[in-house]
Design an enzyme around this catalytic site. Sequence first.
Site, PDB file in Angstrom:
ATOM      1  N   ARG A  59       0.822  -1.221   0.000  1.00  0.00           N
ATOM      2  CA  ARG A  59       0.000   0.000   0.000  1.00  0.00           C
ATOM      3  C   ARG A  59       0.850   1.264   0.000  1.00  0.00           C
ATOM      4  O   ARG A  59       0.383   2.325  -0.382  1.00  0.00           O
ATOM      5  CB  ARG A  59      -0.991  -0.028   1.171  1.00  0.00           C
ATOM      6  N   GLU A  96       4.950  -9.911  14.814  1.00  0.00           N
ATOM      7  CA  GLU A  96       4.369 -10.460  16.040  1.00  0.00           C
ATOM      8  C   GLU A  96       4.645 -11.976  16.114  1.00  0.00           C
ATOM      9  O   GLU A  96       5.047 -12.497  17.140  1.00  0.00           O
ATOM     10  CB  GLU A  96       2.865 -10.180  16.030  1.00  0.00           C
TER      11      GLU A  96
HETATM   12  P1  AMP Z   1       4.153  -2.100  11.667  1.00  0.00           P
HETATM   13  O1  AMP Z   1       5.419  -2.677  11.140  1.00  0.00           O
HETATM   14  O2  AMP Z   1       3.639  -2.776  12.891  1.00  0.00           O
HETATM   15  O3  AMP Z   1       4.232  -0.592  11.851  1.00  0.00           O
HETATM   16  O4  AMP Z   1       3.032  -2.400  10.599  1.00  0.00           O
HETATM   17  C1  AMP Z   1       2.972  -1.669   9.495  1.00  0.00           C
HETATM   18  C2  AMP Z   1       2.388  -2.387   8.304  1.00  0.00           C
HETATM   19  O5  AMP Z   1       1.378  -3.330   8.622  1.00  0.00           O
HETATM   20  C3  AMP Z   1       1.774  -1.335   7.439  1.00  0.00           C
HETATM   21  O6  AMP Z   1       2.328  -1.498   6.148  1.00  0.00           O
HETATM   22  C4  AMP Z   1       0.303  -1.583   7.469  1.00  0.00           C
HETATM   23  O7  AMP Z   1      -0.177  -1.683   6.170  1.00  0.00           O
HETATM   24  C5  AMP Z   1       0.097  -2.907   8.180  1.00  0.00           C
HETATM   25  N1  AMP Z   1      -0.768  -2.823   9.379  1.00  0.00           N
HETATM   26  C6  AMP Z   1      -0.398  -3.093  10.667  1.00  0.00           C
HETATM   27  N2  AMP Z   1      -1.429  -2.977  11.517  1.00  0.00           N
HETATM   28  C7  AMP Z   1      -2.487  -2.579  10.774  1.00  0.00           C
HETATM   29  C8  AMP Z   1      -3.858  -2.268  11.081  1.00  0.00           C
HETATM   30  N3  AMP Z   1      -4.373  -2.330  12.320  1.00  0.00           N
HETATM   31  N4  AMP Z   1      -4.660  -1.881  10.057  1.00  0.00           N
HETATM   32  C9  AMP Z   1      -4.177  -1.808   8.801  1.00  0.00           C
HETATM   33  N5  AMP Z   1      -2.906  -2.096   8.449  1.00  0.00           N
HETATM   34  C10 AMP Z   1      -2.070  -2.491   9.409  1.00  0.00           C
END
Ligand code: AMP
Length: 171
Positions: A59, A96
């Site tokens: 995205r 995770e």
């Molecule tokens: P992070 O590495 O945890 O910051 O996760 C970021 C990536 O995971 C981003 O590219 C988001 O598209 C996706 N992502 C993580 N959590 C969500 C959520 N609650 N809703 C939508 N996309 C998420």
Amino acid sequence: MDELKGIIRDIPDFPKKGIIFKDITTLLADGKSFHRMIDLIAHRYIGQNIHQVVGIEARGFILGSALAYKLGTGITLVRKAGKLPFRTRRKTYDLEYGTDTLEIHEDAFQAGDKVIVADDLLATGGTMAAVVDLVQELGADIVECAFLAELEFLSGRQRLPDGKVFSLLKF
Ligand code: AMP
């Protein structure tokens, strides 16, 4: 801003139980909102002599390419392992459950290039932190990490360079 936030749809328990997924497809599909989102983000960087936008699969490509077009720059792709055809630098980071690996072409930048790194959403910050490492290792200068949305309760920005994180919408 509340109007844009209202268009993003919450999907409970996706992709697994306990996660409230922020579905931005509703915002992307709405021409006026999509335009507004890009204009509001791009506005920060116009006149800053940005050389390149970096977009994170998948995205981040949407946000990143529209931003690049608006700023008159190119876009560099950060992709999941095995997708980029030329020589790459890679980074494996913790999710995770398990790990993931991202790659970038090793000749992506000239030393000192000023770049914006774009993704749709900042959650824990693990994805962007890995990309920040890759971009810096290749000698570029990160002006800002730009997100459409941020889940503030996860404090992801603490894992990113101080003062170099922008999110248009905060949840
Ligand atoms: P992070 O590495 O945890 O910051 O996760 C970021 C990536 O995971 C981003 O590219 C988001 O598209 C996706 N992502 C993580 N959590 C969500 C959520 N609650 N809703 C939508 N996309 C998420």
